[in-house]
Design a protein around this motif. Structure first.
Motif, PDB file in Angstrom:
ATOM      1  N   ALA A  53       6.529   2.587  -1.820  1.00  0.00           N
ATOM      2  CA  ALA A  53       6.952   3.229  -3.068  1.00  0.00           C
ATOM      3  C   ALA A  53       8.016   4.301  -2.806  1.00  0.00           C
ATOM      4  CB  ALA A  53       5.752   3.837  -3.785  1.00  0.00           C
ATOM      5  N   ARG A  54       7.799   5.114  -1.798  1.00  0.00           N
ATOM      6  CA  ARG A  54       8.764   6.172  -1.488  1.00  0.00           C
ATOM      7  C   ARG A  54      10.044   5.603  -0.866  1.00  0.00           C
ATOM      8  NH1 ARG A  54       7.564  11.467   2.101  1.00  0.00           N
ATOM      9  NH2 ARG A  54       9.586  12.426   1.816  1.00  0.00           N
ATOM     10  N   ILE A  55       9.897   4.580  -0.039  1.00  0.00           N
ATOM     11  CA  ILE A  55      11.073   3.921   0.528  1.00  0.00           C
ATOM     12  C   ILE A  55      11.892   3.289  -0.594  1.00  0.00           C
ATOM     13  CG2 ILE A  55      11.865   2.026   2.004  1.00  0.00           C
ATOM     14  CD1 ILE A  55       9.403   2.573   3.764  1.00  0.00           C
ATOM     15  N   SER A  56      11.199   2.708  -1.566  1.00  0.00           N
ATOM     16  CA  SER A  56      11.870   2.109  -2.716  1.00  0.00           C
ATOM     17  C   SER A  56      12.689   3.148  -3.476  1.00  0.00           C
ATOM     18  CB  SER A  56      10.834   1.481  -3.648  1.00  0.00           C
ATOM     19  OG  SER A  56      11.440   1.028  -4.823  1.00  0.00           O
ATOM     20  N   ALA A  57      12.120   4.310  -3.685  1.00  0.00           N
ATOM     21  CA  ALA A  57      12.835   5.373  -4.394  1.00  0.00           C
ATOM     22  C   ALA A  57      14.050   5.859  -3.597  1.00  0.00           C
ATOM     23  CB  ALA A  57      11.893   6.540  -4.672  1.00  0.00           C
ATOM     24  N   ALA A  58      13.939   5.878  -2.281  1.00  0.00           N
ATOM     25  CA  ALA A  58      15.028   6.376  -1.440  1.00  0.00           C
ATOM     26  C   ALA A  58      16.159   5.360  -1.276  1.00  0.00           C
ATOM     27  CB  ALA A  58      14.487   6.761  -0.061  1.00  0.00           C
ATOM     28  N   THR A  59      15.831   4.064  -1.304  1.00  0.00           N
ATOM     29  CA  THR A  59      16.839   3.041  -1.028  1.00  0.00           C
ATOM     30  C   THR A  59      17.288   2.259  -2.253  1.00  0.00           C
ATOM     31  OG1 THR A  59      15.149   1.398  -0.514  1.00  0.00           O
ATOM     32  CG2 THR A  59      16.021   2.699   1.327  1.00  0.00           C
ATOM     33  N   GLY A  60      16.485   2.268  -3.320  1.00  0.00           N
ATOM     34  CA  GLY A  60      16.830   1.481  -4.502  1.00  0.00           C
ATOM     35  C   GLY A  60      16.381   0.033  -4.426  1.00  0.00           C
ATOM     36  N   VAL A  61      15.662  -0.314  -3.377  1.00  0.00           N
ATOM     37  CA  VAL A  61      15.121  -1.662  -3.212  1.00  0.00           C
ATOM     38  C   VAL A  61      13.729  -1.677  -3.833  1.00  0.00           C
ATOM     39  CG1 VAL A  61      14.449  -3.401  -1.499  1.00  0.00           C
ATOM     40  CG2 VAL A  61      16.420  -1.941  -1.079  1.00  0.00           C
ATOM     41  N   PRO A  62      13.369  -2.710  -4.608  1.00  0.00           N
ATOM     42  CA  PRO A  62      12.036  -2.758  -5.211  1.00  0.00           C
ATOM     43  C   PRO A  62      10.916  -2.647  -4.162  1.00  0.00           C
ATOM     44  CG  PRO A  62      13.426  -4.459  -6.149  1.00  0.00           C
ATOM     45  CD  PRO A  62      14.190  -3.856  -5.007  1.00  0.00           C
ATOM     46  N   ALA A  63       9.814  -2.003  -4.546  1.00  0.00           N
ATOM     47  CA  ALA A  63       8.712  -1.743  -3.618  1.00  0.00           C
ATOM     48  C   ALA A  63       8.138  -3.030  -3.035  1.00  0.00           C
ATOM     49  CB  ALA A  63       7.619  -0.942  -4.306  1.00  0.00           C
ATOM     50  N   ARG A  64       8.036  -4.078  -3.824  1.00  0.00           N
ATOM     51  CA  ARG A  64       7.493  -5.341  -3.319  1.00  0.00           C
ATOM     52  C   ARG A  64       8.416  -5.938  -2.266  1.00  0.00           C
ATOM     53  NH1 ARG A  64       4.072  -7.921  -0.972  1.00  0.00           N
ATOM     54  NH2 ARG A  64       3.905 -10.109  -1.378  1.00  0.00           N
ATOM     55  N   THR A  65       9.708  -5.816  -2.471  1.00  0.00           N
ATOM     56  CA  THR A  65      10.675  -6.306  -1.486  1.00  0.00           C
ATOM     57  C   THR A  65      10.579  -5.482  -0.208  1.00  0.00           C
ATOM     58  OG1 THR A  65      12.133  -7.007  -3.274  1.00  0.00           O
ATOM     59  CG2 THR A  65      13.113  -6.817  -1.088  1.00  0.00           C
ATOM     60  N   VAL A  66      10.391  -4.174  -0.349  1.00  0.00           N
ATOM     61  CA  VAL A  66      10.211  -3.309   0.826  1.00  0.00           C
ATOM     62  C   VAL A  66       8.992  -3.765   1.614  1.00  0.00           C
ATOM     63  CG1 VAL A  66       9.660  -0.972   1.591  1.00  0.00           C
ATOM     64  CG2 VAL A  66      11.375  -1.319  -0.191  1.00  0.00           C
ATOM     65  N   SER A  67       7.895  -4.062   0.927  1.00  0.00           N
ATOM     66  CA  SER A  67       6.684  -4.530   1.604  1.00  0.00           C
ATOM     67  C   SER A  67       6.948  -5.813   2.375  1.00  0.00           C
ATOM     68  CB  SER A  67       5.570  -4.786   0.590  1.00  0.00           C
ATOM     69  OG  SER A  67       5.207  -3.608  -0.049  1.00  0.00           O
ATOM     70  N   ARG A  68       7.670  -6.730   1.760  1.00  0.00           N
ATOM     71  CA  ARG A  68       7.963  -7.997   2.428  1.00  0.00           C
ATOM     72  C   ARG A  68       8.868  -7.801   3.640  1.00  0.00           C
ATOM     73  NH1 ARG A  68       8.942 -11.749  -2.913  1.00  0.00           N
ATOM     74  NH2 ARG A  68       6.754 -11.866  -3.475  1.00  0.00           N
ATOM     75  N   ILE A  69       9.833  -6.908   3.521  1.00  0.00           N
ATOM     76  CA  ILE A  69      10.733  -6.632   4.646  1.00  0.00           C
ATOM     77  C   ILE A  69       9.953  -6.030   5.809  1.00  0.00           C
ATOM     78  CG2 ILE A  69      12.636  -5.162   5.420  1.00  0.00           C
ATOM     79  CD1 ILE A  69      13.829  -5.517   2.584  1.00  0.00           C
ATOM     80  N   LEU A  70       9.085  -5.058   5.516  1.00  0.00           N
ATOM     81  CA  LEU A  70       8.311  -4.411   6.583  1.00  0.00           C
ATOM     82  C   LEU A  70       7.382  -5.410   7.267  1.00  0.00           C
ATOM     83  CD1 LEU A  70       7.475  -1.009   4.865  1.00  0.00           C
ATOM     84  CD2 LEU A  70       9.250  -1.487   6.548  1.00  0.00           C
ATOM     85  N   THR A  71       6.803  -6.314   6.490  1.00  0.00           N
ATOM     86  CA  THR A  71       5.941  -7.344   7.069  1.00  0.00           C
ATOM     87  C   THR A  71       6.753  -8.302   7.925  1.00  0.00           C
ATOM     88  OG1 THR A  71       4.451  -7.215   5.183  1.00  0.00           O
ATOM     89  CG2 THR A  71       4.328  -9.210   6.533  1.00  0.00           C
ATOM     90  N   ARG A  72       7.908  -8.732   7.432  1.00  0.00           N
ATOM     91  CA  ARG A  72       8.767  -9.658   8.165  1.00  0.00           C
ATOM     92  C   ARG A  72       9.268  -9.046   9.461  1.00  0.00           C
ATOM     93  NH1 ARG A  72      13.265 -11.702   4.326  1.00  0.00           N
ATOM     94  NH2 ARG A  72      12.020 -10.170   3.384  1.00  0.00           N
ATOM     95  N   ARG A  73       9.532  -7.755   9.459  1.00  0.00           N
ATOM     96  CA  ARG A  73      10.032  -7.062  10.662  1.00  0.00           C
ATOM     97  C   ARG A  73       8.901  -6.582  11.559  1.00  0.00           C
ATOM     98  NH1 ARG A  73      15.442  -5.139  10.706  1.00  0.00           N
ATOM     99  NH2 ARG A  73      16.642  -6.577   9.452  1.00  0.00           N
ATOM    100  N   ASP A  74       7.654  -6.915  11.227  1.00  0.00           N
ATOM    101  CA  ASP A  74       6.465  -6.581  12.021  1.00  0.00           C
ATOM    102  C   ASP A  74       6.301  -5.073  12.204  1.00  0.00           C
ATOM    103  OD1 ASP A  74       4.133  -7.359  13.344  1.00  0.00           O
ATOM    104  OD2 ASP A  74       5.110  -7.283  15.291  1.00  0.00           O
ATOM    105  N   MET A  75       6.534  -4.330  11.135  1.00  0.00           N
ATOM    106  CA  MET A  75       6.322  -2.881  11.160  1.00  0.00           C
ATOM    107  C   MET A  75       4.830  -2.611  10.927  1.00  0.00           C
ATOM    108  SD  MET A  75       9.294  -1.449  11.620  1.00  0.00           S
ATOM    109  CE  MET A  75       9.018   0.225  11.146  1.00  0.00           C
ATOM    110  N   PRO A  76       4.221  -1.709  11.686  1.00  0.00           N
ATOM    111  CA  PRO A  76       2.794  -1.442  11.508  1.00  0.00           C
ATOM    112  C   PRO A  76       2.533  -0.704  10.194  1.00  0.00           C
ATOM    113  CG  PRO A  76       3.723   0.070  13.098  1.00  0.00           C
ATOM    114  CD  PRO A  76       4.794  -0.918  12.766  1.00  0.00           C
ATOM    115  N   ARG A  77       1.322  -0.873   9.677  1.00  0.00           N
ATOM    116  CA  ARG A  77       0.918  -0.135   8.486  1.00  0.00           C
ATOM    117  C   ARG A  77       0.830   1.340   8.840  1.00  0.00           C
ATOM    118  NH1 ARG A  77      -4.409  -1.721   7.496  1.00  0.00           N
ATOM    119  NH2 ARG A  77      -4.294  -0.514   5.599  1.00  0.00           N
ATOM    120  N   LEU A  78       0.952   2.210   7.842  1.00  0.00           N
ATOM    121  CA  LEU A  78       0.898   3.646   8.097  1.00  0.00           C
ATOM    122  C   LEU A  78      -0.446   4.068   8.675  1.00  0.00           C
ATOM    123  CD1 LEU A  78       2.702   5.091   4.960  1.00  0.00           C
ATOM    124  CD2 LEU A  78       3.544   5.005   7.304  1.00  0.00           C
ATOM    125  N   ALA A  79      -1.515   3.384   8.282  1.00  0.00           N
ATOM    126  CA  ALA A  79      -2.847   3.707   8.802  1.00  0.00           C
ATOM    127  C   ALA A  79      -2.958   3.425  10.293  1.00  0.00           C
ATOM    128  CB  ALA A  79      -3.912   2.920   8.043  1.00  0.00           C
TER     129      ALA A  79
END
Length: 69
Positions: A25-51
Motif C-alpha cells: 500500500a505504501r509502495i503504491s502511494a510512493a510509485t503510483g503503481v497499483p497495490a495489487r501489481t506491487v504485490s505481484r512484482i514483489l512475489t515475482r522478484r522473490d522479495m521476502p515478506r516484511l514479517a
C-alpha cells in the motif's frame, strides 16, 4: 504479454521496497503503481515478506535452530 509491467517500473518498485521497507500500500502511494501489481512484482522478484525481515536491516531473518515438532 500486453499487460506485463515493464522492467523499469519493476526495478523502481523493488528499489522503493528496499529503501522504505514497507508494504504494497505504501509502495503504491510512493510509485503510483497499483497495490495489487506491487504485490505481484514483489512475489515475482522473490522479495521476502516484511514479517520475515529484520526491521533494522531489512535482511531476511534465518532461523538458527530447526523448528520443534
Amino acid at each position: 504479454m500486453p499487460a506485463h509491467t515493464c522492467t523499469q517500473v519493476e526495478d523502481q518498485v523493488v528499489a522503493t521496497r528496499i529503501e522504505l521497507r514497507c508494504g504494497p500500500a505504501r509502495i503504491s502511494a510512493a510509485t503510483g503503481v497499483p497495490a495489487r501489481t506491487v504485490s505481484r512484482i514483489l512475489t515475482r522478484r522473490d522479495m521476502p515478506r516484511l514479517a520475515e525481515c529484520d526491521p533494522l536491516t531489512g535482511q531476511r531473518i534465518r532461523a538458527t535452530r530447526p523448528p520443534v515438532t
